[in-house]
Design an enzyme around this catalytic site. Sequence first.
Site, PDB file in Angstrom:
ATOM      1  N   THR A 127       0.798  -1.276  -0.165  1.00 36.52           N
ATOM      2  CA  THR A 127      -0.105   0.011   0.020  1.00 36.52           C
ATOM      3  C   THR A 127       1.075   1.366   0.030  1.00 36.52           C
ATOM      4  O   THR A 127       1.942   1.354   0.522  1.00 36.52           O
ATOM      5  CB  THR A 127      -0.953  -0.042   1.293  1.00 36.52           C
ATOM      6  OG1 THR A 127      -1.417   1.337   1.405  1.00 36.52           O
ATOM      7  CG2 THR A 127      -0.154  -0.342   2.568  1.00 36.52           C
ATOM      8  N   GLU A 129       0.216   3.656   1.847  1.00 35.31           N
ATOM      9  CA  GLU A 129       0.524   3.870   3.424  1.00 35.31           C
ATOM     10  C   GLU A 129       2.114   3.849   3.874  1.00 35.31           C
ATOM     11  O   GLU A 129       2.236   4.388   4.635  1.00 35.31           O
ATOM     12  CB  GLU A 129      -0.349   3.254   4.190  1.00 35.31           C
ATOM     13  CG  GLU A 129      -1.941   3.569   3.970  1.00 35.31           C
ATOM     14  CD  GLU A 129      -2.261   5.018   4.575  1.00 35.31           C
ATOM     15  OE1 GLU A 129      -1.670   5.356   5.421  1.00 35.31           O
ATOM     16  OE2 GLU A 129      -3.229   5.687   3.789  1.00 35.31           O
ATOM     17  N   TYR A 151      -1.135   0.052  10.700  1.00 33.42           N
ATOM     18  CA  TYR A 151      -1.588  -0.677   9.484  1.00 33.42           C
ATOM     19  C   TYR A 151      -0.437  -0.555   8.542  1.00 33.42           C
ATOM     20  O   TYR A 151       0.002  -1.621   7.954  1.00 33.42           O
ATOM     21  CB  TYR A 151      -2.819   0.070   9.050  1.00 33.42           C
ATOM     22  CG  TYR A 151      -2.959  -0.345   7.523  1.00 33.42           C
ATOM     23  CD1 TYR A 151      -3.534  -1.711   7.159  1.00 33.42           C
ATOM     24  CD2 TYR A 151      -2.584   0.569   6.518  1.00 33.42           C
ATOM     25  CE1 TYR A 151      -3.830  -2.056   5.810  1.00 33.42           C
ATOM     26  CE2 TYR A 151      -3.029   0.108   5.010  1.00 33.42           C
ATOM     27  CZ  TYR A 151      -3.613  -1.242   4.751  1.00 33.42           C
ATOM     28  OH  TYR A 151      -3.619  -1.472   3.507  1.00 33.42           O
ATOM     29  N   LYS A 155       2.030  -3.585   7.158  1.00 33.91           N
ATOM     30  CA  LYS A 155       2.091  -4.081   5.593  1.00 33.91           C
ATOM     31  C   LYS A 155       3.423  -3.753   5.231  1.00 33.91           C
ATOM     32  O   LYS A 155       3.950  -4.480   4.143  1.00 33.91           O
ATOM     33  CB  LYS A 155       1.064  -2.674   4.787  1.00 33.91           C
ATOM     34  CG  LYS A 155      -0.288  -3.029   5.011  1.00 33.91           C
ATOM     35  CD  LYS A 155      -0.602  -4.249   3.874  1.00 33.91           C
ATOM     36  CE  LYS A 155      -2.045  -4.777   3.916  1.00 33.91           C
ATOM     37  NZ  LYS A 155      -2.403  -5.627   3.066  1.00 33.91           N
TER      38      LYS A 155
HETATM   39  P1  NAP Z   1     -11.415  -5.049   2.307  1.00 32.71           P
HETATM   40  O1  NAP Z   1     -12.377  -4.720   1.477  1.00 32.71           O
HETATM   41  O2  NAP Z   1     -11.271  -4.534   3.771  1.00 32.71           O
HETATM   42  O3  NAP Z   1     -11.291  -6.758   2.025  1.00 32.71           O
HETATM   43  C1  NAP Z   1     -10.125  -7.346   2.989  1.00 32.71           C
HETATM   44  C2  NAP Z   1     -10.795  -8.871   3.197  1.00 32.71           C
HETATM   45  O4  NAP Z   1      -9.892  -9.556   4.100  1.00 32.71           O
HETATM   46  C3  NAP Z   1     -12.279  -8.645   3.909  1.00 32.71           C
HETATM   47  O5  NAP Z   1     -13.134  -9.291   3.257  1.00 32.71           O
HETATM   48  C4  NAP Z   1     -11.963  -9.499   5.396  1.00 32.71           C
HETATM   49  O6  NAP Z   1     -13.012 -10.147   5.870  1.00 32.71           O
HETATM   50  C5  NAP Z   1     -10.579 -10.239   4.797  1.00 32.71           C
HETATM   51  N1  NAP Z   1      -9.973 -10.596   6.240  1.00 32.71           N
HETATM   52  C6  NAP Z   1      -9.673 -10.057   7.233  1.00 32.71           C
HETATM   53  N2  NAP Z   1      -9.109 -10.514   8.181  1.00 32.71           N
HETATM   54  C7  NAP Z   1      -9.208 -11.768   7.769  1.00 32.71           C
HETATM   55  C8  NAP Z   1      -8.523 -12.885   8.394  1.00 32.71           C
HETATM   56  N3  NAP Z   1      -7.912 -12.971   9.415  1.00 32.71           N
HETATM   57  N4  NAP Z   1      -8.739 -14.068   7.566  1.00 32.71           N
HETATM   58  C9  NAP Z   1      -9.521 -14.261   6.457  1.00 32.71           C
HETATM   59  N5  NAP Z   1      -9.880 -13.053   5.926  1.00 32.71           N
HETATM   60  C10 NAP Z   1      -9.688 -12.065   6.552  1.00 32.71           C
HETATM   61  O7  NAP Z   1      -9.873  -4.559   1.471  1.00 32.71           O
HETATM   62  P2  NAP Z   1      -9.723  -4.387   0.152  1.00 32.71           P
HETATM   63  O8  NAP Z   1     -10.071  -2.911  -0.063  1.00 32.71           O
HETATM   64  O9  NAP Z   1     -10.386  -5.163  -0.813  1.00 32.71           O
HETATM   65  O10 NAP Z   1      -8.307  -4.338  -0.296  1.00 32.71           O
HETATM   66  C11 NAP Z   1      -7.753  -5.528  -0.445  1.00 32.71           C
HETATM   67  C12 NAP Z   1      -6.125  -5.802   0.088  1.00 32.71           C
HETATM   68  O11 NAP Z   1      -5.369  -4.421  -0.580  1.00 32.71           O
HETATM   69  C13 NAP Z   1      -5.998  -5.329   1.677  1.00 32.71           C
HETATM   70  O12 NAP Z   1      -4.914  -6.124   1.886  1.00 32.71           O
HETATM   71  C14 NAP Z   1      -5.630  -4.046   1.695  1.00 32.71           C
HETATM   72  O13 NAP Z   1      -5.111  -3.590   3.062  1.00 32.71           O
HETATM   73  C15 NAP Z   1      -4.866  -3.580   0.516  1.00 32.71           C
HETATM   74  N6  NAP Z   1      -5.017  -2.296  -0.097  1.00 32.71           N
HETATM   75  C16 NAP Z   1      -5.924  -1.724  -0.175  1.00 32.71           C
HETATM   76  C17 NAP Z   1      -6.114  -0.419  -0.874  1.00 32.71           C
HETATM   77  C18 NAP Z   1      -7.322   0.260  -1.186  1.00 32.71           C
HETATM   78  O14 NAP Z   1      -7.310   1.538  -1.320  1.00 32.71           O
HETATM   79  N7  NAP Z   1      -8.635  -0.401  -1.095  1.00 32.71           N
HETATM   80  C19 NAP Z   1      -4.981   0.171  -1.037  1.00 32.71           C
HETATM   81  C20 NAP Z   1      -3.753  -0.421  -0.835  1.00 32.71           C
HETATM   82  C21 NAP Z   1      -3.804  -1.734  -0.574  1.00 32.71           C
HETATM   83  P3  NAP Z   1     -13.979  -9.589   7.085  1.00 32.71           P
HETATM   84  O15 NAP Z   1     -15.036  -8.903   6.015  1.00 32.71           O
HETATM   85  O16 NAP Z   1     -14.297 -10.693   7.656  1.00 32.71           O
HETATM   86  O17 NAP Z   1     -13.110  -8.610   7.745  1.00 32.71           O
END
Ligand code: NAP
Length: 338
Positions: A127, A129, A151, A155
Amino acid sequence: MKKALITGIAGQDGYFLSQLLLGKGYEVIGIVRRNRDMRLGALDRLPKELRDSIDIKHGDVTDSQFMNGVVKSSEPEEVYHLAAQSYVGYSFHNPQATFETNIMGTLNAVNAVRDISPESKFYFAATSELFGTPENAPQDEHTQFMPRSPYAISKLAGYWLTKNYREAYKIFATNGILFNHESEVRGPEFVTRKISLAVARMHQGSKEVLELGNLNSRKDWGYAKDYVEGMWLMMQHKEPDDFILGTGKLHTVRDFVEGAFAAAGMDVEWKGDGMNEKGFHNGREVVRVNQKFFRPLEADNMLANYDKAKHALGWKPKTTFSELVKLMVESDIEKSGH
Ligand code: NAP
């Protein structure tokens, strides 16, 4: 048929990535954390036949036995490790839970690939971040990291694990350093979706006031659907590497608010300064600043230089900021039935 395993498939990026991969003819296996109602998060929005074509494994990435079992039984060509505690604000309140999922979960995922399926390609969701508040903008793959939240620290560990396993064990392990990307299925706690949902409700007649933190906070915001294409392209690249994806454009939270109201056919007029600044529509207060939504430490000045992805992968963002705001608000208005 190629097989892909997606951890965190029920999140925003999992929703778009699974559709992209199914469209390319992949067999998709996805890990979802069990919940009482057996709901599938964002995947519940998919048409039934698409959702049913995904092989869902219920479990937790912090469970190494479970992770090894899934990798063993599915033998995926590609593993997209997206599961994370992904909310920066929450990580200040619950750093331990954030570290457990984001560090131990990543260790389990990359260990499973190394030990059980070393030919699988591994993608880690890093990320912007990681950059914190960098002195120079824009940032590229050589910019120094200065994480400013639990966070971001978690990461950073995942980023280095991925790089370390690439070098030490010669596995195809790639880091996607993605700047903020949003969509109509973004979690409701994230500021963009919080705004689009509130504006949609106000469009419907709600008399609520939208309370926000720093209106001047600037982000490089793109559309998640464009970014999952970049993830896939990274996995097709001849060798594993680190790539930045972003738009190279900064917008403030205030810009997002104005765009969201405009998309709902409402104008917003600002009055006051700093903590006392308020937004009005037709004389009614619709936006207010609340100290509660400020972070203990803000990350700012994060702007992507995505030249490497552009030249090596042929990737660029397709959706503009105003198109993104509009599609989010229109989707929330449509969902609320008006
Ligand atoms: P998100 O919508 O928060 O999805 C993350 C998923 O991971 C959720 O479905 C969550 O399930 C699941 N999860 C959390 N803890 C878990 C565990 N212990 N075991 C199994 N599943 C688990 O995030 P996103 O926006 O799709 O982002 C995807 C990835 O990219 C993440 O790693 C995020 O940190 C990274 N990222 C995102 C962005 C952005 O702007 N969106 C930017 C840079 C990086 P629950 O619903 O049960 O919590």
